[in-house]
Motif scaffolding. Structure first.
Motif, PDB file in Angstrom:
ATOM      1  N   SER A  40       0.827  -1.101  -0.077  1.00 55.53           N
ATOM      2  CA  SER A  40       0.184  -0.090  -0.170  1.00 55.53           C
ATOM      3  C   SER A  40       0.874   1.207   0.092  1.00 55.53           C
ATOM      4  O   SER A  40       0.538   2.133  -0.787  1.00 55.53           O
ATOM      5  CB  SER A  40      -0.931  -0.059   1.235  1.00 55.53           C
ATOM      6  N   ARG A  41       1.889   1.294   0.755  1.00 57.12           N
ATOM      7  CA  ARG A  41       2.760   2.437   0.885  1.00 57.12           C
ATOM      8  C   ARG A  41       3.601   2.503  -0.493  1.00 57.12           C
ATOM      9  O   ARG A  41       3.654   3.694  -1.267  1.00 57.12           O
ATOM     10  CB  ARG A  41       3.940   2.236   1.960  1.00 57.12           C
ATOM     11  N   ILE A  42       4.088   1.382  -1.064  1.00 56.86           N
ATOM     12  CA  ILE A  42       4.743   1.487  -2.405  1.00 56.86           C
ATOM     13  C   ILE A  42       3.665   2.281  -3.500  1.00 56.86           C
ATOM     14  O   ILE A  42       3.919   3.058  -4.091  1.00 56.86           O
ATOM     15  CB  ILE A  42       4.939   0.149  -2.785  1.00 56.86           C
ATOM     16  N   MET A  43       2.370   1.687  -3.471  1.00 54.06           N
ATOM     17  CA  MET A  43       1.380   2.275  -4.409  1.00 54.06           C
ATOM     18  C   MET A  43       0.921   3.900  -4.131  1.00 54.06           C
ATOM     19  O   MET A  43       0.763   4.610  -5.084  1.00 54.06           O
ATOM     20  CB  MET A  43       0.215   1.294  -4.427  1.00 54.06           C
ATOM     21  N   ASP A  44       1.009   4.070  -2.689  1.00 55.02           N
ATOM     22  CA  ASP A  44       0.905   5.353  -2.483  1.00 55.02           C
ATOM     23  C   ASP A  44       1.959   6.489  -3.012  1.00 55.02           C
ATOM     24  O   ASP A  44       1.502   7.536  -3.554  1.00 55.02           O
ATOM     25  CB  ASP A  44       0.535   5.780  -0.944  1.00 55.02           C
ATOM     26  N   VAL A  45       3.230   5.971  -3.005  1.00 54.94           N
ATOM     27  CA  VAL A  45       4.448   6.848  -3.520  1.00 54.94           C
ATOM     28  C   VAL A  45       4.084   7.003  -4.862  1.00 54.94           C
ATOM     29  O   VAL A  45       4.530   8.276  -5.423  1.00 54.94           O
ATOM     30  CB  VAL A  45       5.615   6.049  -3.310  1.00 54.94           C
ATOM     31  N   HIS A  46       3.279   6.099  -5.761  1.00 53.54           N
ATOM     32  CA  HIS A  46       3.156   6.467  -7.256  1.00 53.54           C
ATOM     33  C   HIS A  46       1.842   7.044  -7.377  1.00 53.54           C
ATOM     34  O   HIS A  46       1.241   6.940  -8.621  1.00 53.54           O
ATOM     35  CB  HIS A  46       3.429   5.014  -7.734  1.00 53.54           C
ATOM     36  N   GLY A  47       1.044   7.491  -6.356  1.00 50.86           N
ATOM     37  CA  GLY A  47      -0.217   7.961  -6.542  1.00 50.86           C
ATOM     38  C   GLY A  47      -1.147   7.393  -6.006  1.00 50.86           C
ATOM     39  O   GLY A  47      -2.529   8.004  -5.789  1.00 50.86           O
ATOM     40  N   GLY A  48      -1.500   6.348  -5.560  1.00 51.14           N
ATOM     41  CA  GLY A  48      -2.463   5.654  -4.757  1.00 51.14           C
ATOM     42  C   GLY A  48      -3.487   4.565  -5.728  1.00 51.14           C
ATOM     43  O   GLY A  48      -3.372   5.200  -6.939  1.00 51.14           O
ATOM     44  N   LEU A  49      -3.715   3.691  -5.079  1.00 48.94           N
ATOM     45  CA  LEU A  49      -4.434   2.561  -5.920  1.00 48.94           C
ATOM     46  C   LEU A  49      -5.685   2.977  -6.400  1.00 48.94           C
ATOM     47  O   LEU A  49      -6.210   2.967  -7.537  1.00 48.94           O
ATOM     48  CB  LEU A  49      -4.660   1.218  -5.222  1.00 48.94           C
ATOM     49  N   SER A  50      -6.717   3.792  -5.574  1.00 45.87           N
ATOM     50  CA  SER A  50      -8.031   4.351  -5.937  1.00 45.87           C
ATOM     51  C   SER A  50      -7.774   5.082  -7.162  1.00 45.87           C
ATOM     52  O   SER A  50      -8.577   5.447  -8.120  1.00 45.87           O
ATOM     53  CB  SER A  50      -8.520   5.232  -4.733  1.00 45.87           C
ATOM     54  N   ARG A  51      -6.698   6.124  -7.125  1.00 45.54           N
ATOM     55  CA  ARG A  51      -6.385   7.132  -8.385  1.00 45.54           C
ATOM     56  C   ARG A  51      -6.251   6.418  -9.612  1.00 45.54           C
ATOM     57  O   ARG A  51      -6.552   6.726 -10.646  1.00 45.54           O
ATOM     58  CB  ARG A  51      -5.441   8.092  -8.084  1.00 45.54           C
TER      59      ARG A  51
END
Length: 262
Positions: A40-51
């Motif tokens: 989840s943190r890795i995905m947040d760094v790249h803008g977030g999964l929901s986006r």
């Protein structure tokens, strides 16, 4: 004086290496303790999964320069640079590539691969390449797909650098559950690259991201170098440069119409 400078340089390199290794070990241990939170943190760094999931449609131009190492037969456009326009529906299997200079189109959808324009020497495997490229460029968000099995998160060395490695299996379009590794920087958690076992061709491929761009709040690759992994040095396979990247939540008017149902 020369010896002192050299010695200082060696000490500096050693110190930097130690710091990098320490960061990779610490982040690797943290991720191993809670893999879900780490991803989840890795995905947040790249803008977030929901986006990412809100951006269903994608378009980008690719300048792709292929080499011809070992005479690999699956190179779709060997020996020269090709400008392509790629369209993708991220929630399905649809994807197509247009080659403006020839009018040729290759793609893949729910009914398999297809080719339009009869460009000499272009295999239908280019359609598979198109979807595979889209999948790689959508990392790390693909780690949240239902058919992805994350196996481990560990600190490793990759291409002479310390990284955190996410090992997983994934079914990418036409392939079986191939083995993949996503490499991220231990301090920023930004993607560094990926490695995967291309079972269709029985070889390992390395993807090293060479740049990033922010589009719609998402950090996406703007370029990549793809190499064949060997016991000695990696062998260059092809180099991609992405231009004019666009993402939409709703289908744009210019999105290519799907081919007729067989």
């Amino acid at each position: 004086m020369g010896r002192i400078v050299v010695l200082s340089g060696v000490l500096l390199v050693a110190a930097c290496s130690t710091v990098g290794e320490r960061a990779a070990r610490m982040e690797g241990a943290t991720c191993a303790a809670d893999v879900k939170a780490c991803l989840s943190r890795i995905m947040d760094v790249h803008g977030g999964l929901s986006r990412f999931r809100a951006m269903r449609y994608a378009r980008y131009e690719i300048d792709d320069v292929w080499s011809q190492p070992m005479g690999l037969a699956f190179n779709p456009w060997p020996g020269h640079a090709t400008r392509m326009v790629y369209w993708s529906d991220r929630t399905g299997t649809d994807g197509s590539v247009e080659i403006p200079e020839t009018g040729h189109v290759v793609g893949m959808d729910a009914f398999g691969t297809y080719s339009v324009g009869n460009k000499p020497g272009v295999s239908v495997s280019a359609g598979k390449y198109a979807q595979g490229t889209s999948w790689v460029m959508a990392l790390p968000f693909r780690l949240a797909d239902d058919d992805v099995e994350v196996q481990s998160v560990t600190p490793e060395r990759w291409r002479h650098r310390n990284v955190v490695a996410v090992h997983f299996r994934a079914k990418v379009g036409w392939t079986p559950r191939d083995e993949w590794v996503l490499y991220v920087e231990p301090q920023s958690l930004q993607m560094a690259g990926a490695r995967f076992w291309a079972s269709e061709h029985q070889l390992w491929l390395d993807v090293q991201f060479t740049g990033f761009v922010v589009v719609g709040g998402l950090l996406v690759p703007s370029g990549a170098q793809v190499d064949v992994v060997t016991p000695q040095l990696p062998i260059p396979l092809h180099t991609l440069t992405l231009r004019d990247v666009k993402l939409w939540s709703r289908i744009p008017d210019e999105f290519p119409k799907p081919r007729p149902t067989p």
